[in-house]
Write a protein that holds these residues in place. Structure first.
Motif, PDB file in Angstrom:
ATOM      1  N   MET A   1       0.973  -1.032  -0.450  1.00 57.90           N
ATOM      2  CA  MET A   1       0.236  -0.247  -0.270  1.00 57.90           C
ATOM      3  C   MET A   1       1.062   1.274   0.169  1.00 57.90           C
ATOM      4  SD  MET A   1      -3.059  -1.064  -0.145  1.00 57.90           S
ATOM      5  CE  MET A   1      -4.573  -2.007  -0.083  1.00 57.90           C
ATOM      6  N   ALA A   2       2.514   0.846   0.868  1.00 59.40           N
ATOM      7  CA  ALA A   2       2.738   2.323   0.250  1.00 59.40           C
ATOM      8  C   ALA A   2       3.700   2.871  -0.645  1.00 59.40           C
ATOM      9  CB  ALA A   2       4.289   1.846   2.161  1.00 59.40           C
ATOM     10  N   LYS A   3       3.637   1.580  -1.309  1.00 61.96           N
ATOM     11  CA  LYS A   3       4.328   1.492  -2.483  1.00 61.96           C
ATOM     12  C   LYS A   3       3.201   2.102  -3.180  1.00 61.96           C
ATOM     13  CE  LYS A   3       8.508  -1.066  -2.558  1.00 61.96           C
ATOM     14  NZ  LYS A   3       8.987  -0.035  -2.212  1.00 61.96           N
ATOM     15  N   ARG A   4       2.024   1.621  -3.231  1.00 64.48           N
ATOM     16  CA  ARG A   4       1.281   1.904  -4.635  1.00 64.48           C
ATOM     17  C   ARG A   4      -0.417   3.102  -4.440  1.00 64.48           C
ATOM     18  NH1 ARG A   4      -1.286   0.728  -8.901  1.00 64.48           N
ATOM     19  NH2 ARG A   4      -2.943  -0.440  -8.628  1.00 64.48           N
ATOM     20  N   MET A   5      -0.146   3.417  -2.994  1.00 65.87           N
ATOM     21  CA  MET A   5      -1.427   3.998  -2.181  1.00 65.87           C
ATOM     22  C   MET A   5      -0.905   5.525  -3.105  1.00 65.87           C
ATOM     23  SD  MET A   5      -4.400   3.742  -1.968  1.00 65.87           S
ATOM     24  CE  MET A   5      -5.471   2.580  -0.688  1.00 65.87           C
TER      25      MET A   5
ATOM     26  N   VAL B   1      -4.852   7.501  -0.186  1.00 67.87           N
ATOM     27  CA  VAL B   1      -4.277   7.482   1.805  1.00 67.87           C
ATOM     28  C   VAL B   1      -3.429   5.539   2.254  1.00 67.87           C
ATOM     29  CG1 VAL B   1      -4.806   7.625   3.445  1.00 67.87           C
ATOM     30  CG2 VAL B   1      -5.780   9.343   1.957  1.00 67.87           C
ATOM     31  N   PHE B   2      -2.505   6.409   1.818  1.00 64.17           N
ATOM     32  CA  PHE B   2      -1.680   5.297   3.182  1.00 64.17           C
ATOM     33  C   PHE B   2      -1.411   5.918   4.293  1.00 64.17           C
ATOM     34  CE2 PHE B   2       2.542   4.025   4.566  1.00 64.17           C
ATOM     35  CZ  PHE B   2       2.137   2.328   5.368  1.00 64.17           C
ATOM     36  N   LEU B   3      -1.237   5.749   5.330  1.00 67.17           N
ATOM     37  CA  LEU B   3      -0.832   5.819   6.589  1.00 67.17           C
ATOM     38  C   LEU B   3      -0.663   5.010   7.089  1.00 67.17           C
ATOM     39  CD1 LEU B   3      -2.645   9.500   7.852  1.00 67.17           C
ATOM     40  CD2 LEU B   3      -1.297   7.538   9.505  1.00 67.17           C
ATOM     41  N   GLN B   4       0.496   5.321   7.443  1.00 70.48           N
ATOM     42  CA  GLN B   4       1.489   4.090   9.151  1.00 70.48           C
ATOM     43  C   GLN B   4       0.921   5.040  10.141  1.00 70.48           C
ATOM     44  OE1 GLN B   4       5.208   2.531   8.709  1.00 70.48           O
ATOM     45  NE2 GLN B   4       5.227   2.270  10.898  1.00 70.48           N
ATOM     46  N   ALA B   5      -0.183   4.501  10.850  1.00 74.23           N
ATOM     47  CA  ALA B   5      -0.511   5.483  12.301  1.00 74.23           C
ATOM     48  C   ALA B   5       0.644   5.130  13.332  1.00 74.23           C
ATOM     49  CB  ALA B   5      -1.871   5.127  12.278  1.00 74.23           C
ATOM     50  N   GLU B   6       0.233   5.348  14.906  1.00 78.41           N
ATOM     51  CA  GLU B   6       1.693   6.217  15.655  1.00 78.41           C
ATOM     52  C   GLU B   6       0.509   4.412  16.289  1.00 78.41           C
ATOM     53  OE1 GLU B   6      -1.549   8.280  15.236  1.00 78.41           O
ATOM     54  OE2 GLU B   6      -2.049   8.022  17.511  1.00 78.41           O
ATOM     55  N   SER B   7      -0.428   3.938  15.612  1.00 80.97           N
ATOM     56  CA  SER B   7      -0.776   2.461  16.815  1.00 80.97           C
ATOM     57  C   SER B   7      -1.702   1.749  16.431  1.00 80.97           C
ATOM     58  CB  SER B   7      -0.841   2.714  18.398  1.00 80.97           C
ATOM     59  OG  SER B   7      -2.539   3.036  18.043  1.00 80.97           O
TER      60      SER B   7
END
Lengths: 222, 354
Positions: free
Chosen positions: B40-44, B50-56
């Motif tokens: 997802m980080a590469k494609r979105m 939206v690719f979002l790596q949240a804090e948890s």
């Protein structure tokens, strides 16, 4: 195969680890001492360490993190990693994790690698969505180079659909890899595949062909 | 379309989600599902998503809550310990009648457990997961190709029934690679999301998304209404694969990759003259009870094979209502049952063991 140190990089699913294992076995035919190091810090499943016994039985030393294949997820390197550089009488294959995060490991050894020289083979499977054509292959290759701070010296066409791979599939992948070579100036070093798929390609590709035996199977039909 | 590619289960899921119209992914890395986030980080960013790596995981699941409320097709994924953290938000999402898809690529537990494959989150997935009276539809693919079909269907089911849908796979399914075609299969008709908080443009009343209902009678009525929907789903959406059951006098039942291992055992058992067949639930909730009930007069016993200490086996017992003896064989801790172990279990039950 003239260098002592052979680095195998590529996307996970490219056939990189199978290629690295087969490459170590090939080196063993001409070298008394061969080491293979499992430097994969990103993929917890299907790795060189899984075939440690087979490799050791054939006289190849395997360096792998003690956590490889265990239930812990620790991106650790083998404690005896510096053997790779200390024992200059041994040919070395480095199996590196399958993306730019995995390639970061190499940066740690950049100085030793540059001083001694190396071969870095970028393994490509054009049937993987993120490396499906020359542009996406080059994008991935450049990310791996940036993370490792090393330069690719050869491309390996390992295009495959696992056991279903045919000669046409390999030819199709070869088009993407040759275009990548033309755009980047990096030569095609090998065309790797299961022997059934390489049949009939000798005339076209000659000594670049590199037959692969599959080692990382599950022990039953899936 | 329909060109073969080689992908991991995790990547197949991510790409199928994108093809199904998902443009909002919120997650947090954890082995063995990290390739979903990495893909997802590469494609979105390339497709305006939206690719979002949240804090948890807690944050990621609550971001899904928000995106779902605004009518987006939202996805989060994790593995067992991370799914426990998402439980609170999923209960709120269910309590607000919002659609979303959540993926659990199961690893061994309890606690941190281990990163190797397991099916020991079956109870968690099917019996409530978070707090309160609610259900999630739970889909259990057993091949990378099926991951693609079921991911597409998960988004449709979520929108159609306005509820969270979980896709559950063991770590093996997430990590293994298979040649697949990105063919999403038959899609469902989805009604417009008139309930979404997309702005009134001064043309309609405010849409309110809320799970706090002050009056007990009102809350009871709301929950009862929701359970009518669950009854409809039980009636219409239960799915299972029946494999070599036509002439079977012994039933093995298993889901996910364990079912594929069981097929190896069945081939060998049939060579030895034991007519074994397989029932493989594709929906773990609703549990495909009726399919088991078809065979209560035909099979002498049922063996449930799981990568757990025995969880689905309880649902099998409830389904057959004591009409057939139900046995269990399982491995846990990150271990995968081998065909030989399954064969020995069957022989023990049929009296053919040595």
């Amino acid at each position: 195969m003239s260098k002592r140190i052979h680095i195998v990089v590529g996307h996970y699913g490219s056939g990189k680890t199978e290629f690295a294992i087969n490459y170590a076995l090939k080196l063993k035919e001409t070298h008394e001492k061969v080491m293979i190091a499992d430097l994969d810090i990103v993929n917890p499943y299907f790795r060189t360490n899984d075939v440690r016994q087979m490799l050791e039985a054939k006289g190849i030393s395997v360096l792998a993190s003690p956590y490889a294949g265990s239930n812990v997820d620790i991106p650790a390197l083998p404690a005896d990693i510096l053997r790779l550089f200390d024992d200059k009488s041994s040919a070395v294959v480095l199996d590196v994790g399958g993306d730019e995060d995995g390639a970061v490991v190499l940066g740690r050894f950049r100085q030793q690698l540059e001083e001694e020289g190396y071969e870095m083979l970028f393994v490509v499977n054009a049937f993987r969505p993120l490396t499906k054509d020359a542009d996406s292959i080059l994008e991935f290759l450049r990310e791996v180079e940036a993370a490792s701070r090393l330069k690719t010296t050869g491309l390996v066409n390992s295009s495959n659909l696992q056991g279903l791979t045919t000669a046409e599939d390999i030819i199709k992948g070869q088009r993407a890899v040759e275009e990548t070579a033309a755009k980047s100036g990096i030569p095609v070093a090998y065309i790797a595949g299961i022997p059934e798929a390489l049949q009939g390609l000798e005339a076209q590709y000659g000594e670049k062909l590199f037959p692969i035996a599959r080692f990382l199977d599950l022990g039953y039909e899936f | 379309m329909a060109e073969k590619v080689l992908v991991k289960g995790n990547e197949a899921l991510a790409e199928a989600a994108i093809l199904s119209g998902c443009r909002h992914y919120f997650g947090y890395p954890i082995t063995p599902q990290t390739e979903i986030a990495a893909y997802m980080a590469k494609r979105m960013p390339k497709i305006g998503g939206v690719f979002l790596q949240a804090e948890s995981e807690v944050a990621a699941a609550n971001m899904v809550f928000g995106a779902a409320g605004a009518g987006a097709r939202a996805l989060t994924s994790s593995s067992s310990p991370g799914i426990s953290l998402k439980a609170e938000a999923l209960s709120y999402i269910a309590g607000c009648d919002l659609p979303c898809v959540v993926v659990n690529i199961v690893r061994a537990g309890p606690g941190l457990g281990g990163i190797q494959p397991a099916q020991s989150d079956y109870f968690q997935a099917t019996k409530g997961h978070g707090h309160g009276d609610y259900q999630m539809i739970v889909l259990a693919p057993s091949s990378v190709q099926e991951v693609i079909h079921l991911t597409a269907d998960a988004f449709d089911l979520a929108d159609l029934y306005r509820m969270p849908v979980m896709i559950i796979g063991d770590g093996m399914l997430g990590q293994m690679m298979e040649p697949v075609e990105f063919d999403l299969g038959k899609r469902r008709e989805i009604p417009p999301k008139t309930w979404a908080t997309t702005g009134t443009e001064m043309k309609r009343e405010h849409n309110i998304i809320n799970s706090l209902i002050m009056n007990p009678d009102d809350l009871e009525a709301c929950v009862r209404e929701r359970y009518k929907r669950y009854d409809y789903i039980k009636e219409h959406e239960a799915m299972a694969e029946e494999y070599l059951m036509d002439d079977a006098d012994f039933m093995i039942t298993a889901y996910g990759t364990t079912a594929r291992i069981a097929k190896n055992a069945i081939a060998e058992l049939r060579k030895q003259g034991i007519k074994a067949g397989l029932v493989r639930p594709i929906t773990l909730w609703p549990f495909p009870e009726k399919i088991y009930q078809k065979y209560t007069d035909k099979v002498s016993a049922i063996l449930s094979v799981e990568m757990s200490m025995g969880q689905m086996v309880d649902d099998v017992k409830l389904a057959v209502g004591g009409k057939v003896p139900v046995h269990f064989y399982g491995r846990t801790g990150g271990n995968v049952p081998y065909p030989d172990e399954i064969i020995q279990s069957v022989l023990k039950i049929t009296g053919g063991d040595k």
